[in-house]
Design a protein around this motif. Structure first.
Motif, PDB file in Angstrom:
ATOM      1  N   ALA A 143       0.843  -1.203   0.000  1.00 26.71           N
ATOM      2  CA  ALA A 143       0.000   0.000   0.000  1.00 26.71           C
ATOM      3  C   ALA A 143       0.877   1.251   0.000  1.00 26.71           C
ATOM      4  CB  ALA A 143      -0.931   0.001   1.209  1.00 26.71           C
ATOM      5  N   ALA A 144       1.948   1.226   0.805  1.00 26.45           N
ATOM      6  CA  ALA A 144       2.868   2.376   0.840  1.00 26.45           C
ATOM      7  C   ALA A 144       3.559   2.560  -0.510  1.00 26.45           C
ATOM      8  CB  ALA A 144       3.902   2.188   1.950  1.00 26.45           C
ATOM      9  N   LEU A 145       3.967   1.460  -1.135  1.00 27.09           N
ATOM     10  CA  LEU A 145       4.580   1.564  -2.469  1.00 27.09           C
ATOM     11  C   LEU A 145       3.576   2.117  -3.473  1.00 27.09           C
ATOM     12  CD1 LEU A 145       6.959   1.093  -4.390  1.00 27.09           C
ATOM     13  CD2 LEU A 145       6.120  -1.263  -4.697  1.00 27.09           C
ATOM     14  N   GLY A 146       2.349   1.623  -3.428  1.00 31.15           N
ATOM     15  CA  GLY A 146       1.313   2.118  -4.342  1.00 31.15           C
ATOM     16  C   GLY A 146       1.068   3.607  -4.182  1.00 31.15           C
ATOM     17  N   ARG A 147       1.025   4.077  -2.919  1.00 31.93           N
ATOM     18  CA  ARG A 147       0.858   5.515  -2.661  1.00 31.93           C
ATOM     19  C   ARG A 147       2.067   6.287  -3.168  1.00 31.93           C
ATOM     20  NH1 ARG A 147      -0.930   3.984   2.379  1.00 31.93           N
ATOM     21  NH2 ARG A 147       1.072   4.506   3.283  1.00 31.93           N
ATOM     22  N   TYR A 148       3.269   5.752  -2.892  1.00 26.28           N
ATOM     23  CA  TYR A 148       4.496   6.453  -3.270  1.00 26.28           C
ATOM     24  C   TYR A 148       4.603   6.640  -4.771  1.00 26.28           C
ATOM     25  CZ  TYR A 148       9.429   7.641  -3.550  1.00 26.28           C
ATOM     26  OH  TYR A 148      10.621   8.274  -3.807  1.00 26.28           O
ATOM     27  N   ILE A 149       4.285   5.595  -5.522  1.00 26.64           N
ATOM     28  CA  ILE A 149       4.418   5.697  -6.979  1.00 26.64           C
ATOM     29  C   ILE A 149       3.127   6.163  -7.644  1.00 26.64           C
ATOM     30  CG2 ILE A 149       6.290   4.010  -7.087  1.00 26.64           C
ATOM     31  CD1 ILE A 149       4.246   1.936  -8.060  1.00 26.64           C
ATOM     32  N   GLY A 150       2.037   6.208  -6.890  1.00 31.17           N
ATOM     33  CA  GLY A 150       0.768   6.691  -7.425  1.00 31.17           C
ATOM     34  C   GLY A 150      -0.017   5.659  -8.216  1.00 31.17           C
ATOM     35  N   SER A 151       0.275   4.370  -7.994  1.00 33.80           N
ATOM     36  CA  SER A 151      -0.446   3.336  -8.732  1.00 33.80           C
ATOM     37  C   SER A 151      -0.460   2.017  -7.954  1.00 33.80           C
ATOM     38  CB  SER A 151       0.189   3.099 -10.098  1.00 33.80           C
ATOM     39  OG  SER A 151      -0.442   1.994 -10.741  1.00 33.80           O
ATOM     40  N   PRO A 152      -1.608   1.677  -7.352  1.00 35.32           N
ATOM     41  CA  PRO A 152      -1.704   0.380  -6.695  1.00 35.32           C
ATOM     42  C   PRO A 152      -1.475  -0.783  -7.669  1.00 35.32           C
ATOM     43  CG  PRO A 152      -3.542   1.772  -6.045  1.00 35.32           C
ATOM     44  CD  PRO A 152      -2.816   2.485  -7.148  1.00 35.32           C
ATOM     45  N   ALA A 153      -1.904  -0.639  -8.914  1.00 35.62           N
ATOM     46  CA  ALA A 153      -1.734  -1.721  -9.889  1.00 35.62           C
ATOM     47  C   ALA A 153      -0.266  -1.957 -10.220  1.00 35.62           C
ATOM     48  CB  ALA A 153      -2.531  -1.417 -11.156  1.00 35.62           C
ATOM     49  N   VAL A 154       0.512  -0.886 -10.364  1.00 33.39           N
ATOM     50  CA  VAL A 154       1.946  -1.045 -10.639  1.00 33.39           C
ATOM     51  C   VAL A 154       2.644  -1.639  -9.417  1.00 33.39           C
ATOM     52  CG1 VAL A 154       4.106   0.178 -11.134  1.00 33.39           C
ATOM     53  CG2 VAL A 154       2.016   0.762 -12.389  1.00 33.39           C
ATOM     54  N   ALA A 155       2.252  -1.197  -8.213  1.00 33.74           N
ATOM     55  CA  ALA A 155       2.833  -1.767  -6.995  1.00 33.74           C
ATOM     56  C   ALA A 155       2.547  -3.263  -6.914  1.00 33.74           C
ATOM     57  CB  ALA A 155       2.281  -1.051  -5.765  1.00 33.74           C
ATOM     58  N   ALA A 156       1.328  -3.658  -7.239  1.00 30.49           N
ATOM     59  CA  ALA A 156       0.976  -5.081  -7.223  1.00 30.49           C
ATOM     60  C   ALA A 156       1.796  -5.847  -8.263  1.00 30.49           C
ATOM     61  CB  ALA A 156      -0.520  -5.257  -7.481  1.00 30.49           C
ATOM     62  N   THR A 157       1.988  -5.254  -9.411  1.00 31.63           N
ATOM     63  CA  THR A 157       2.776  -5.909 -10.464  1.00 31.63           C
ATOM     64  C   THR A 157       4.215  -6.135 -10.001  1.00 31.63           C
ATOM     65  OG1 THR A 157       1.391  -4.915 -12.168  1.00 31.63           O
ATOM     66  CG2 THR A 157       3.560  -5.714 -12.856  1.00 31.63           C
ATOM     67  N   ILE A 158       4.805  -5.143  -9.368  1.00 31.93           N
ATOM     68  CA  ILE A 158       6.169  -5.274  -8.858  1.00 31.93           C
ATOM     69  C   ILE A 158       6.225  -6.369  -7.795  1.00 31.93           C
ATOM     70  CG2 ILE A 158       8.011  -4.103  -7.558  1.00 31.93           C
ATOM     71  CD1 ILE A 158       7.668  -3.354 -10.600  1.00 31.93           C
ATOM     72  N   LEU A 159       5.218  -6.418  -6.920  1.00 27.75           N
ATOM     73  CA  LEU A 159       5.162  -7.477  -5.912  1.00 27.75           C
ATOM     74  C   LEU A 159       5.187  -8.845  -6.586  1.00 27.75           C
ATOM     75  CD1 LEU A 159       3.152  -7.751  -2.726  1.00 27.75           C
ATOM     76  CD2 LEU A 159       2.781  -9.482  -4.464  1.00 27.75           C
ATOM     77  N   PHE A 160       4.407  -9.010  -7.647  1.00 28.73           N
ATOM     78  CA  PHE A 160       4.355 -10.300  -8.329  1.00 28.73           C
ATOM     79  C   PHE A 160       5.652 -10.626  -9.069  1.00 28.73           C
ATOM     80  CE2 PHE A 160      -0.293  -9.654  -7.957  1.00 28.73           C
ATOM     81  CZ  PHE A 160      -0.531 -10.766  -7.154  1.00 28.73           C
ATOM     82  N   VAL A 161       6.326  -9.623  -9.596  1.00 27.16           N
ATOM     83  CA  VAL A 161       7.610  -9.856 -10.261  1.00 27.16           C
ATOM     84  C   VAL A 161       8.623 -10.372  -9.237  1.00 27.16           C
ATOM     85  CG1 VAL A 161       9.578  -8.721 -11.391  1.00 27.16           C
ATOM     86  CG2 VAL A 161       7.225  -8.244 -12.148  1.00 27.16           C
ATOM     87  N   VAL A 162       8.672  -9.729  -8.076  1.00 31.20           N
ATOM     88  CA  VAL A 162       9.596 -10.165  -7.023  1.00 31.20           C
ATOM     89  C   VAL A 162       9.175 -11.543  -6.511  1.00 31.20           C
ATOM     90  CG1 VAL A 162      10.437  -9.650  -4.691  1.00 31.20           C
ATOM     91  CG2 VAL A 162      10.220  -7.804  -6.379  1.00 31.20           C
ATOM     92  N   ALA A 163       7.882 -11.741  -6.284  1.00 30.36           N
ATOM     93  CA  ALA A 163       7.390 -13.038  -5.801  1.00 30.36           C
ATOM     94  C   ALA A 163       7.685 -14.141  -6.810  1.00 30.36           C
ATOM     95  CB  ALA A 163       5.890 -12.961  -5.522  1.00 30.36           C
TER      96      ALA A 163
END
Length: 144
Positions: A23-43
């Motif tokens: 959630a903090a990453l999504g707020r920081y970059i301004g996109s919950p969808a991009v934050a979720a995508t990054i989470l999945f790339v790392v996962a």
């Protein structure tokens, strides 16, 4: 068996941390969808390393696996996208409360009916009361 308990306790601890961090990453970059995508790339990267290190031949069975078993990926994507989007406005604690409530209901149903080859554990009145008590306990923690 005690190590299974420790692993699952750690997984439980990780869920709110995952929610707060993403959630903090999504707020920081301004996109919950991009934050979720990054989470999945790392996962994906971490999971691939563990899979290749522990059982690389399992990949050969994927083509013959029942296709409905792949829906778990859709469900985890839904969870990560929803918690990343909603936690900043609802709060991590409140969001996770409803996630936990949903998990209790879903887990009791899966166990009761033995869905997806799960070990059957009937939903007795005592078990239902315990689940209700757990739900009430989580509710009380969010109201305090």
């Amino acid at each position: 068996m005690p190590h299974h308990i420790i692993i699952m306790l750690a997984a439980g601890i990780g869920i709110p941390l995952l929610a707060a961090l993403n959630a903090a990453l999504g707020r920081y970059i301004g996109s919950p969808a991009v934050a979720a995508t990054i989470l999945f790339v790392v996962a994906f990267a971490v999971s691939a390393i563990v899979a290749l290190a522990t059982n690389p031949q399992a990949v050969t069975k994927l083509a013959s696996a029942p296709k409905h078993l792949f829906l778990g990926g859709t469900l985890v994507a839904f969870y990560v996208l929803s918690i990343t989007w909603i936690a900043p406005t609802m709060g991590v604690g409140n969001a996770v409360f409803f996630v936990l409530l949903g998990q209790l209901i879903s887990a009791a149903s899966i166990d009761h009916f033995g869905l997806f080859t799960a070990q059957t554990s009937p939903l007795t009145l005592t078990r239902a009361a315990g689940i209700a008590l757990m739900a009430a306990g989580v509710f009380v923690t969010q109201k305090a």
